[in-house]
Each structure stands twice: as C-alpha cells, then as structure tokens.
Motif scaffolding. Structure first.
Motif, PDB file in Angstrom:
ATOM      1  N   ARG A  12      69.305  80.824  44.980  1.00 18.32           N
ATOM      2  CA  ARG A  12      68.009  81.466  45.280  1.00 18.32           C
ATOM      3  C   ARG A  12      67.462  82.177  44.040  1.00 18.32           C
ATOM      4  O   ARG A  12      66.270  82.085  43.747  1.00 18.32           O
ATOM      5  CB  ARG A  12      68.155  82.437  46.441  1.00 18.32           C
ATOM      6  N   ARG A  13      68.300  82.898  43.341  1.00 16.29           N
ATOM      7  CA  ARG A  13      67.865  83.606  42.119  1.00 16.29           C
ATOM      8  C   ARG A  13      67.419  82.607  41.046  1.00 16.29           C
ATOM      9  O   ARG A  13      66.382  82.788  40.399  1.00 16.29           O
ATOM     10  CB  ARG A  13      68.994  84.500  41.585  1.00 16.29           C
ATOM     11  N   VAL A  14      68.219  81.565  40.859  1.00 10.06           N
ATOM     12  CA  VAL A  14      67.878  80.544  39.856  1.00 10.06           C
ATOM     13  C   VAL A  14      66.552  79.886  40.219  1.00 10.06           C
ATOM     14  O   VAL A  14      65.683  79.699  39.364  1.00 10.06           O
ATOM     15  CB  VAL A  14      69.016  79.499  39.741  1.00 10.06           C
ATOM     16  N   TYR A  15      66.389  79.576  41.466  1.00  9.12           N
ATOM     17  CA  TYR A  15      65.150  78.935  41.935  1.00  9.12           C
ATOM     18  C   TYR A  15      63.952  79.847  41.698  1.00  9.12           C
ATOM     19  O   TYR A  15      62.950  79.434  41.107  1.00  9.12           O
ATOM     20  CB  TYR A  15      65.272  78.583  43.422  1.00  9.12           C
ATOM     21  N   ALA A  16      64.057  81.090  42.152  1.00 12.52           N
ATOM     22  CA  ALA A  16      62.941  82.041  42.045  1.00 12.52           C
ATOM     23  C   ALA A  16      62.548  82.284  40.591  1.00 12.52           C
ATOM     24  O   ALA A  16      61.357  82.349  40.255  1.00 12.52           O
ATOM     25  CB  ALA A  16      63.304  83.360  42.721  1.00 12.52           C
ATOM     26  N   SER A  17      63.516  82.403  39.701  1.00 12.23           N
ATOM     27  CA  SER A  17      63.181  82.727  38.309  1.00 12.23           C
ATOM     28  C   SER A  17      62.807  81.500  37.474  1.00 12.23           C
ATOM     29  O   SER A  17      62.240  81.660  36.392  1.00 12.23           O
ATOM     30  CB  SER A  17      64.332  83.488  37.648  1.00 12.23           C
ATOM     31  N   ASN A  18      63.069  80.294  37.972  1.00 13.85           N
ATOM     32  CA  ASN A  18      62.817  79.101  37.152  1.00 13.85           C
ATOM     33  C   ASN A  18      61.813  78.114  37.747  1.00 13.85           C
ATOM     34  O   ASN A  18      61.439  77.145  37.085  1.00 13.85           O
ATOM     35  CB  ASN A  18      64.138  78.376  36.900  1.00 13.85           C
ATOM     36  N   PHE A  19      61.378  78.358  38.962  1.00 10.69           N
ATOM     37  CA  PHE A  19      60.477  77.408  39.601  1.00 10.69           C
ATOM     38  C   PHE A  19      59.193  77.216  38.789  1.00 10.69           C
ATOM     39  O   PHE A  19      58.828  76.088  38.449  1.00 10.69           O
ATOM     40  CB  PHE A  19      60.143  77.831  41.036  1.00 10.69           C
ATOM     41  N   GLN A  20      58.492  78.297  38.484  1.00  9.36           N
ATOM     42  CA  GLN A  20      57.212  78.168  37.784  1.00  9.36           C
ATOM     43  C   GLN A  20      57.361  77.563  36.385  1.00  9.36           C
ATOM     44  O   GLN A  20      56.600  76.661  36.036  1.00  9.36           O
ATOM     45  CB  GLN A  20      56.477  79.507  37.743  1.00  9.36           C
ATOM     46  N   PRO A  21      58.302  78.031  35.572  1.00  9.53           N
ATOM     47  CA  PRO A  21      58.452  77.394  34.254  1.00  9.53           C
ATOM     48  C   PRO A  21      58.813  75.901  34.361  1.00  9.53           C
ATOM     49  O   PRO A  21      58.318  75.084  33.580  1.00  9.53           O
ATOM     50  CB  PRO A  21      59.587  78.180  33.586  1.00  9.53           C
ATOM     51  N   LEU A  22      59.637  75.570  35.333  1.00  5.92           N
ATOM     52  CA  LEU A  22      60.024  74.170  35.516  1.00  5.92           C
ATOM     53  C   LEU A  22      58.835  73.340  35.991  1.00  5.92           C
ATOM     54  O   LEU A  22      58.636  72.207  35.535  1.00  5.92           O
ATOM     55  CB  LEU A  22      61.190  74.080  36.504  1.00  5.92           C
ATOM     56  N   LEU A  23      58.028  73.900  36.898  1.00  6.87           N
ATOM     57  CA  LEU A  23      56.837  73.186  37.365  1.00  6.87           C
ATOM     58  C   LEU A  23      55.859  72.978  36.207  1.00  6.87           C
ATOM     59  O   LEU A  23      55.300  71.880  36.044  1.00  6.87           O
ATOM     60  CB  LEU A  23      56.165  73.951  38.506  1.00  6.87           C
ATOM     61  N   ALA A  24      55.658  73.990  35.382  1.00  8.33           N
ATOM     62  CA  ALA A  24      54.774  73.848  34.218  1.00  8.33           C
ATOM     63  C   ALA A  24      55.299  72.759  33.282  1.00  8.33           C
ATOM     64  O   ALA A  24      54.525  71.934  32.774  1.00  8.33           O
ATOM     65  CB  ALA A  24      54.650  75.185  33.480  1.00  8.33           C
ATOM     66  N   TYR A  25      56.599  72.750  33.056  1.00  5.68           N
ATOM     67  CA  TYR A  25      57.237  71.717  32.230  1.00  5.68           C
ATOM     68  C   TYR A  25      56.932  70.326  32.792  1.00  5.68           C
ATOM     69  O   TYR A  25      56.521  69.421  32.068  1.00  5.68           O
ATOM     70  CB  TYR A  25      58.742  71.987  32.206  1.00  5.68           C
ATOM     71  N   ALA A  26      57.129  70.167  34.092  1.00  7.70           N
ATOM     72  CA  ALA A  26      56.914  68.859  34.721  1.00  7.70           C
ATOM     73  C   ALA A  26      55.437  68.475  34.734  1.00  7.70           C
ATOM     74  O   ALA A  26      55.092  67.307  34.506  1.00  7.70           O
ATOM     75  CB  ALA A  26      57.472  68.870  36.136  1.00  7.70           C
ATOM     76  N   LEU A  27      54.548  69.430  34.974  1.00 10.92           N
ATOM     77  CA  LEU A  27      53.107  69.132  35.008  1.00 10.92           C
ATOM     78  C   LEU A  27      52.610  68.628  33.658  1.00 10.92           C
ATOM     79  O   LEU A  27      51.730  67.769  33.593  1.00 10.92           O
ATOM     80  CB  LEU A  27      52.314  70.382  35.419  1.00 10.92           C
ATOM     81  N   ARG A  28      53.154  69.153  32.578  1.00 16.92           N
ATOM     82  CA  ARG A  28      52.734  68.727  31.251  1.00 16.92           C
ATOM     83  C   ARG A  28      53.244  67.325  30.911  1.00 16.92           C
ATOM     84  O   ARG A  28      52.746  66.687  29.997  1.00 16.92           O
ATOM     85  CB  ARG A  28      53.200  69.734  30.199  1.00 16.92           C
TER      86      ARG A  28
END
Length: 188
Positions: A12-28
């Motif tokens: 849960r902690r890993v997900y919460a702290s990394n979701f947005q950066p990972l989504l930005a990475y994937a969107l680019r």
C-alpha cells in the motif's frame, strides 16, 4: 519473517508513493492513455506478486520503472503483432470483398435468363455437371439415363447456352466460358 499483513501494508505504501510518478512515466512512453493505465496496472500486479522481493524503499521506484519498462516493451510487441494480424485480416477481407460475386450480377442475370430458356432436362444436365461438379456418368445415375445421353445433351446445352448468352458478354476465362465449354469426355 514478515507476515502477510506486513507485505500488504508495504505494498500500500509503495503503491501510494509511486503511482503518480509511474503513471507519468507510462504516459510519456505509451501511445494511448489507456495503454499507460494498463502498463501501470500490470506493473503493480507484478509488484504485488513479488512483494516479498521488493527492494528497499529508496530503490523501489527504480525497480518499478524497470518493471514498467519491460511491461511497455511487451505491450509494444503485442501491439506490433496485433497490427500485423489486423493488416492480414484487412487484406483477407479485401480479397473477399474484391472477389464479391455481386460484381458479376449482370452476367449472372444473363446466365439465369439463358438457363431459363433451356429445356428442363438440358438445364438439369448442365447445372448438375457445372454447379454440382458431377461427371456425366454421375449425372446419368441421377437422371436415370445413359452416360451417352448425358454427354450428348450436355454438349447441346452448352452450345445453346453460348448462343443465348452471346460471346460478347463473357471475356476469356470467365465463368460463362466454363459453362459453355465443350463437354468433357468420360474419364478425362
């Protein structure tokens, strides 16, 4: 040894702290936003399955980027395969559409009209031979006549059909040539 609850809390902690950066990475890197969402979901699925292998918090984002990179590569390969398959399917569909017998409607109507002008027996001999692919001996069995009668009537029916249709309607190699070609000899 950590319990299942510890793994869940950590995830849960890993997900919460990394979701947005990972989504930005994937969107680019993804072609479509939906693809990026799929990449992130699949990346976190891998992280969930391998929760006991996640590196220390300082390195977990880099690990997730590595997983996301491999997931993106798989999506790309899948997309290329899907595109190739789609192209093959479009080509096959085009081949079917291009070979549409509807393009021969005038010729079909002329054949139908000419067939209607033949006698019933001659029409049956001709259609059993051409459309059903039967040999004269087989047509003879169906019509309960001799094979010699079938060959004679077939030859006459083809000649009469050619006269009724006319040579100008059918280019060489057209289905009308097949319909009106000389009757095959028995055994050929």
């Amino acid at each position: 040894m950590s319990s299942g609850t510890d793994y869940e809390d950590r995830f849960r902690r890993v997900y919460a702290s990394n979701f947005q950066p990972l989504l930005a990475y994937a969107l680019r890197r993804a072609m479509q936003p939906e693809d990026a969402a799929d990449v992130v979901a699949e990346t976190f699925l891998v992280a969930w399955r391998r929760c006991h292998e996640l590196p220390a918090d300082a390195e977990v984002r880099l690990w997730l980027y590595g997983v996301a990179r491999r997931v993106l590569a798989n999506h790309h390969r899948t997309g290329v395969r899907r595109e190739r398959l789609g192209e093959r399917l479009r080509q096959r569909m085009w081949d079917i559409v291009a070979a549409d017998p509807g393009s021969e409607v005038p010729e079909r109507l002329a054949v139908q009209a000419a067939l209607a002008r033949l006698g019933e027996f001659d029409r049956e001999v001709l259609t059993l031979t051409i459309w059903e692919g039967l040999e004269p001996r087989d047509v003879a069995a169906v019509l309960r006549v001799s094979p010699a009668v079938v060959r004679t009537r077939l030859s006459r029916a083809r000649a009469r059909l050619r006269d009724l249709i006319g040579d100008d309607l059918a280019p060489p190699g057209h289905v009308l040539d097949i319909l009106t070609a000389p009757a095959p000899r028995e055994g050929q």
